[in-house]
Motif scaffolding. Structure first.
Motif, PDB file in Angstrom:
ATOM      1  N   LEU A   1       5.625  44.099  22.212  1.00  8.79           N
ATOM      2  CA  LEU A   1       5.046  44.374  20.899  1.00  8.79           C
ATOM      3  C   LEU A   1       5.952  43.941  19.752  1.00  8.79           C
ATOM      4  CD1 LEU A   1       3.561  47.943  21.567  1.00  8.79           C
ATOM      5  CD2 LEU A   1       2.293  45.795  21.389  1.00  8.79           C
ATOM      6  N   VAL A   2       7.267  44.126  19.902  1.00 11.59           N
ATOM      7  CA  VAL A   2       8.189  43.938  18.783  1.00 11.59           C
ATOM      8  C   VAL A   2       8.756  42.522  18.719  1.00 11.59           C
ATOM      9  CG1 VAL A   2      10.338  44.766  17.736  1.00 11.59           C
ATOM     10  CG2 VAL A   2       8.739  46.386  18.785  1.00 11.59           C
ATOM     11  N   ASN A   3       9.014  41.900  19.858  1.00 14.48           N
ATOM     12  CA  ASN A   3       9.662  40.583  19.838  1.00 14.48           C
ATOM     13  C   ASN A   3       8.887  39.539  19.041  1.00 14.48           C
ATOM     14  OD1 ASN A   3      11.854  41.470  21.251  1.00 14.48           O
ATOM     15  ND2 ASN A   3      11.166  40.715  23.233  1.00 14.48           N
ATOM     16  N   PRO A   4       7.553  39.441  19.167  1.00 13.49           N
ATOM     17  CA  PRO A   4       6.845  38.457  18.313  1.00 13.49           C
ATOM     18  C   PRO A   4       7.033  38.723  16.818  1.00 13.49           C
ATOM     19  CG  PRO A   4       5.450  39.180  20.126  1.00 13.49           C
ATOM     20  CD  PRO A   4       6.642  40.072  20.142  1.00 13.49           C
ATOM     21  N   TRP A   5       7.113  39.998  16.459  1.00 17.10           N
ATOM     22  CA  TRP A   5       7.315  40.329  15.045  1.00 17.10           C
ATOM     23  C   TRP A   5       8.723  39.959  14.572  1.00 17.10           C
ATOM     24  CZ3 TRP A   5      10.472  44.344  12.986  1.00 17.10           C
ATOM     25  CH2 TRP A   5      10.326  44.524  11.604  1.00 17.10           C
ATOM     26  N   ILE A   6       9.715  40.165  15.446  1.00 19.19           N
ATOM     27  CA  ILE A   6      11.090  39.836  15.071  1.00 19.19           C
ATOM     28  C   ILE A   6      11.248  38.332  14.864  1.00 19.19           C
ATOM     29  CG2 ILE A   6      13.464  39.816  15.942  1.00 19.19           C
ATOM     30  CD1 ILE A   6      13.022  42.485  17.154  1.00 19.19           C
ATOM     31  N   ARG A   7      10.531  37.529  15.641  1.00 11.95           N
ATOM     32  CA  ARG A   7      10.668  36.076  15.501  1.00 11.95           C
ATOM     33  C   ARG A   7      10.220  35.586  14.123  1.00 11.95           C
ATOM     34  NH1 ARG A   7       8.100  36.069  20.766  1.00 11.95           N
ATOM     35  NH2 ARG A   7       9.690  35.898  22.389  1.00 11.95           N
ATOM     36  N   HIS A   8       9.377  36.350  13.433  1.00  7.93           N
ATOM     37  CA  HIS A   8       8.880  35.929  12.125  1.00  7.93           C
ATOM     38  C   HIS A   8       9.675  36.545  10.974  1.00  7.93           C
ATOM     39  CE1 HIS A   8       5.450  35.175  14.821  1.00  7.93           C
ATOM     40  NE2 HIS A   8       5.141  34.186  13.961  1.00  7.93           N
ATOM     41  N   LEU A   9      10.824  37.194  11.308  1.00  6.93           N
ATOM     42  CA  LEU A   9      11.656  37.751  10.245  1.00  6.93           C
ATOM     43  C   LEU A   9      12.249  36.619   9.400  1.00  6.93           C
ATOM     44  CD1 LEU A   9      13.542  40.592  12.168  1.00  6.93           C
ATOM     45  CD2 LEU A   9      11.678  40.844  10.534  1.00  6.93           C
TER      46      LEU A   9
ATOM     47  N   CYS B   1      20.260  41.464  11.681  1.00  6.60           N
ATOM     48  CA  CYS B   1      19.627  41.190  12.991  1.00  6.60           C
ATOM     49  C   CYS B   1      20.059  42.227  14.030  1.00  6.60           C
ATOM     50  CB  CYS B   1      20.004  39.782  13.458  1.00  6.60           C
ATOM     51  SG  CYS B   1      19.284  38.459  12.467  1.00  6.60           S
TER      52      CYS B   1
ATOM     53  N   ALA C   1      18.163  45.346  13.514  1.00  5.30           N
ATOM     54  CA  ALA C   1      16.804  45.242  14.051  1.00  5.30           C
ATOM     55  C   ALA C   1      16.799  45.460  15.554  1.00  5.30           C
ATOM     56  CB  ALA C   1      16.214  43.877  13.692  1.00  5.30           C
TER      57      ALA C   1
ATOM     58  N   LYS D   1      15.149  48.517  17.829  1.00  6.06           N
ATOM     59  CA  LYS D   1      14.320  48.329  19.010  1.00  6.06           C
ATOM     60  C   LYS D   1      14.837  49.159  20.183  1.00  6.06           C
ATOM     61  CE  LYS D   1      14.501  44.422  21.234  1.00  6.06           C
ATOM     62  NZ  LYS D   1      14.328  43.004  21.621  1.00  6.06           N
TER      63      LYS D   1
END
Length: 827
Positions: free
Chosen positions: A682-690, A699, A702, A706
């Motif tokens: 759930l979180v990794n795709p969101w972190i990639r767009h930081l 980082c 973040a 997590k």
């Protein structure tokens, strides 16, 4: 210019190979060939040796006819008879209930002698007193006779061996072939393989009468031998039942033996049992219980452990089993070896085994009941005779049609079958049977009626029994063993007495091996693989050159030494610090992860100005260990109080608390992994767009958030799942997860448990897994690392996405090699 095609032949070789080189080449070829062939031959030899040792388990029991003849005329048309044979199967003895005996040669049935065990006379308690009941022991030749005046006499009935001197051998027997027998002086002479003449003769000796209070004739009796002396149970003609404990006294001056008798009269038989003589009377084990069995299935059990007050503790019906036919009657009853299991045969051909099983306490204060535990034969011709082996759990059953079966008493499997005579006689019922003392022969007497005249047949078989207790069912199935309250998978390699049942259940060994292997791999694989990844990808080469050989030296530690340390050092410590160890299983990895997050949060400028920052990483990792230990020591009592009611040992024994703590311990690892996967998904795709302008600290924060989310989610989900399972009535205490709660399956803490084995064996397999994994990771081509780092990947991303996938086959091989050693060591 010479073209390549112009040369059709290579330049001839100018030099010559030296003789020493050629000889060395020939010698090396022969050494390698012999070594290879020898290795293959050695492996094949080991295989065939193991097959040779295991083959007896696969071989069946054989029952081959050896001789069939008409028995002595004294046994034709007579009543019940007890057969006895000597250990070399040369002589036989038939004893009738009134004490009359007939000895005969087993080769052809020739009568050697006959008479009475005890002749009436002046040495009796009354002149002319005669035998009215006889009981013979299965081993040792012991015997007891009940007389018409109510007294009893103890004695021995058996065979004695002697070797004839050369001068005493009759001329006609001097050239007797080896293995052949001949009659001599009421005995049998046999020529042994050593050329000696062995003479077997009957020996009957009885003591003086032991006078008792009753004067009524003894009609039934049984006896057992206890450390303090014989114990006799008897029934007299007037229906009274008594138990007598005899203590032997020897007068060395007079050379006579007398007995001190302690007699206990049993309460009068209940009204519905009085008036009819029972079919069977017998003492169990060492005389703890007295059983009376009637032909219609009724049974009474008396507790006679205390002769001051024997009491009736059980009434039951041995024919009240599922599938029983109405009107069936018991036709044969015998105790199996050890006198614990009662073998009962009935008129429908069924044979059942009964023994005492622990039950809730009844009104008489007894906690046992005779229970049907075994079915040895199903419906068929009526059972007419039973014979019990004196060496192992073998039962020989004779039937009304003259057939004979050899049955394994524990598993109930039929091992062999036979028929008396030529198998064509109609209505030939087996009247008596006996298994030879060495379990190498079987003798049966069958009687039939033709035209109103009785006739009889004596049949001998050669019996070969290998390992009848080892079957697929006994090895891998649940078997109901004596003194257990239900069938189970039990392994017992040895026993304190010869009459104990062999317990060959392989499931405890297989399950224990797999369980210990699982714990070993669970402990060793993550440590070994992560250590290999760290030393091959992140550790300085100079440090790695020292650490790797040190870890490889751990492989030389003998497993015996590790087991010694585990049993005497680690196991007692783990017992005292069990809650702390459970807390350490969670806090140690959490502390390491949190410490790594804190390390990443250091500002980039600080990391750049810190000299040798990368070399400090290993030291920081080592510092997390004492921190985790201190936190676990502080959290252990809290965990014990909150999850296990304040005492984890009492909790394991079912004396307090609920199953909540157990479910938390069992579910937390799996729920933690699922939480990490879920949060990452759930979180990794969101972190990639930081935003790409985030610095190192942001980082790291973040990633720390997590990790915190994973910990919170795992803890909440584990507590919720544990609460739901506990509310549903499930409890993890015991060998399996059970529900609703059965406290009989709860177990106390065992100091030397599978967790200790797994922990210690993990140290034995870590060096193997580590070495192979490190070599596999190091063997990855360097240009793959350079390409990944040049494309902008971090060292960790390079390791996870490039190095580990490339070395997967080597890592799998390392795990398999470690698994092989773990299985071999824990087996």
């Amino acid at each position: 210019m010479e073209t390549p095609t112009a040369r059709t032949h290579a330049r001839p070789r100018r030099g010559r190979t030296r003789t020493g080189v050629r000889l060395a080449d020939v010698a090396a070829r022969w050494v390698i060939t012999v070594g290879g062939v020898g290795t293959i031959a050695a492996v094949c030899t080991v295989f065939f040796f193991l097959l040779w040792e295991v083959w007896p388990l696969l071989a069946g029991t054989s029952l081959r006819p050896k001789a069939s003849y008409v028995p002595p005329q004294e046994l034709v048309g007579q009543g019940a008879v007890r057969l006895v044979v000597d250990e070399y199967q040369t002589m036989g003895l038939a004893v009738e209930p009134d004490g009359r005996w007939t000895s005969f040669a087993l080769r052809d049935g020739k009568v050697l002698g006959h008479g009475a065990l005890i002749e009436g006379g002046p040495d009796s308690s009354q002149p002319g007193a005669s035998i009215t009941a006889v009981a013979l022991a299965g081993t040792g030749g012991g015997a007891v006779a009940g007389l018409s005046d109510g007294s009893i006499r103890l004695g021995k009935v058996g065979f004695v061996s002697s070797f004839l001197a050369s001068a005493d051998v009759p001329a006609e027997l001097a050239d007797l072939p080896v293995g052949e027998t001949a009659v001599l002086d009421g005995g049998v002479v046999e020529r042994t393989p050593e050329g000696q003449h062995r003479l077997k003769k009957l020996s009957i000796t009885f003591s003086d009468p032991v006078q008792v209070e009753s004067s009524a004739a003894v009609v039934m009796l049984d006896y057992v031998t206890r450390p303090t002396g014989p114990m006799v149970a008897l029934m007299t003609a007037d229906g009274r039942v008594a138990v007598e404990a005899l203590r032997e006294k020897r007068d060395l001056m007079a050379g006579k033996t007398t007995y001190q008798v302690t007699r206990a009269e049993l309460p009068a038989l209940p009204g519905d049992f009085a008036g009819e003589r029972p079919l069977f009377l017998g003492l169990t084990g060492l005389g703890d219980n007295l059983l009376l069995v009637w032909a219609d299935g009724r049974m009474l059990r008396y507790d006679v452990r205390s002769l001051s007050g024997p009491r009736l503790v059980e009434k039951s019906n041995l024919l009240a089993y599922p599938g029983a036919v109405a009107g069936t009657r018991i036709t044969a009853v015998r105790f199996e070896l050890g006198r614990t299991t009662l073998m009962v045969g009935d008129g429908t051909g069924r044979i059942h085994g009964w023994f005492l099983v622990e039950t809730p306490q009844n009104s008489d204060g007894d906690r046992h009941a005779m229970t049907l535990t075994r079915r040895l034969a199903e419906a068929g011709p009526a059972v007419t005779a039973l014979a019990i082996s004196a060496r192992q759990r073998i039962v020989a059953a004779g039937f009304a049609d003259g057939s004979v079966r050899i049955i394994q008493g524990t598993t109930g499997e039929t091992l062999a079958r036979g028929v008396v005579g030529d198998g064509k006689q109609a209505h030939a019922a087996v009247a008596a049977m006996v298994i030879s003392p060495k379990d190498d022969g079987l003798l049966a007497l069958a009687r039939s009626g033709h035209d109103g005249a009785d006739s009889a047949t004596m049949q001998r078989w050669s019996l070969q029994v290998t390992h009848p207790e080892a079957t697929l069912r006994s090895l891998f199935g649940a078997v109901w063993y004596e003194k257990y309250d239900k069938p189970g998978h039990i392994w017992q390699s040895s026993a304190g007495t010869d009459d104990a049942e062999p317990k060959l259940g392989m499931m405890p060994l297989v399950f224990g091996t797999l369980k210990a292997t699982f714990y070993s791999m669970l402990f060793a694989v993550p440590l070994a693989l992560l250590a290999a990844v760290y030393t091959s990808e992140f550790l300085h080469p100079n440090v790695r050159a020292r650490i790797k050989p040190t870890i490889e030296l751990m492989a030389s530690l003998p497993s015996v030494v590790l087991g010694f340390l585990a049993a005497l050092v680690i196991a007692p410590y783990a017992e005292r610090m069990l809650p702390t160890l459970l807390a350490a299983g969670v806090l140690a990895p959490v502390t390491l992860v949190v410490a790594s997050c804190l390390w990443q949060m250091l500002p980039h400028g600080v990391m750049m100005r810190l000299p040798g920052a990368e070399s400090w990483r290993f030291g920081m990792i080592c510092l997390t260990l004492p921190v985790a230990v201190a936190m676990s020591a502080a959290a252990g009592p809290v965990v014990e109080r909150m999850l296990f009611g304040g005492n984890i040992r009492l909790w394991l024994d079912g004396q307090g608390g609920t199953g909540l703590g157990g479910w938390v311990v069992l579910l937390l690892p799996g729920v933690g992994v699922l939480s990490a996967l879920g949060v990452g998904w759930l979180v990794n795709p969101w972190i990639r767009h930081l935003p790409s302008d985030w610095d190192r600290s942001r980082c790291a924060m973040a990633n720390g958030g997590k990790v915190l989310a994973i910990l919170v989610l795992a803890g909440v989900a584990t507590l919720l799942a544990a609460w739901c399972l506990t509310a549903a009535g499930l409890d993890p205490r015991g060998p399996w997860v059970i529900g609703p709660v059965d406290w009989s399956l709860a177990q106390t803490y065992v100091q030397r448990n599978a967790l200790i084995v797994g922990f210690v064996m993990g140290f034995a397999i870590i060096p193997i897994i580590y070495t192979i994994a490190d070599d596999a990771l190091t063997a990855v081509p360097e240009h793959l690392r350079s390409a990944s780092l040049g494309a902008g990947a971090t060292p960790w991303q390079t390791t996870v996405r490039i190095i580990i996938p490339t070395a997967t086959s080597g890592l799998f091989s390392a795990i398999m090699v470690g698994l092989g050693r773990a299985v071999g060591e824990t087996m």
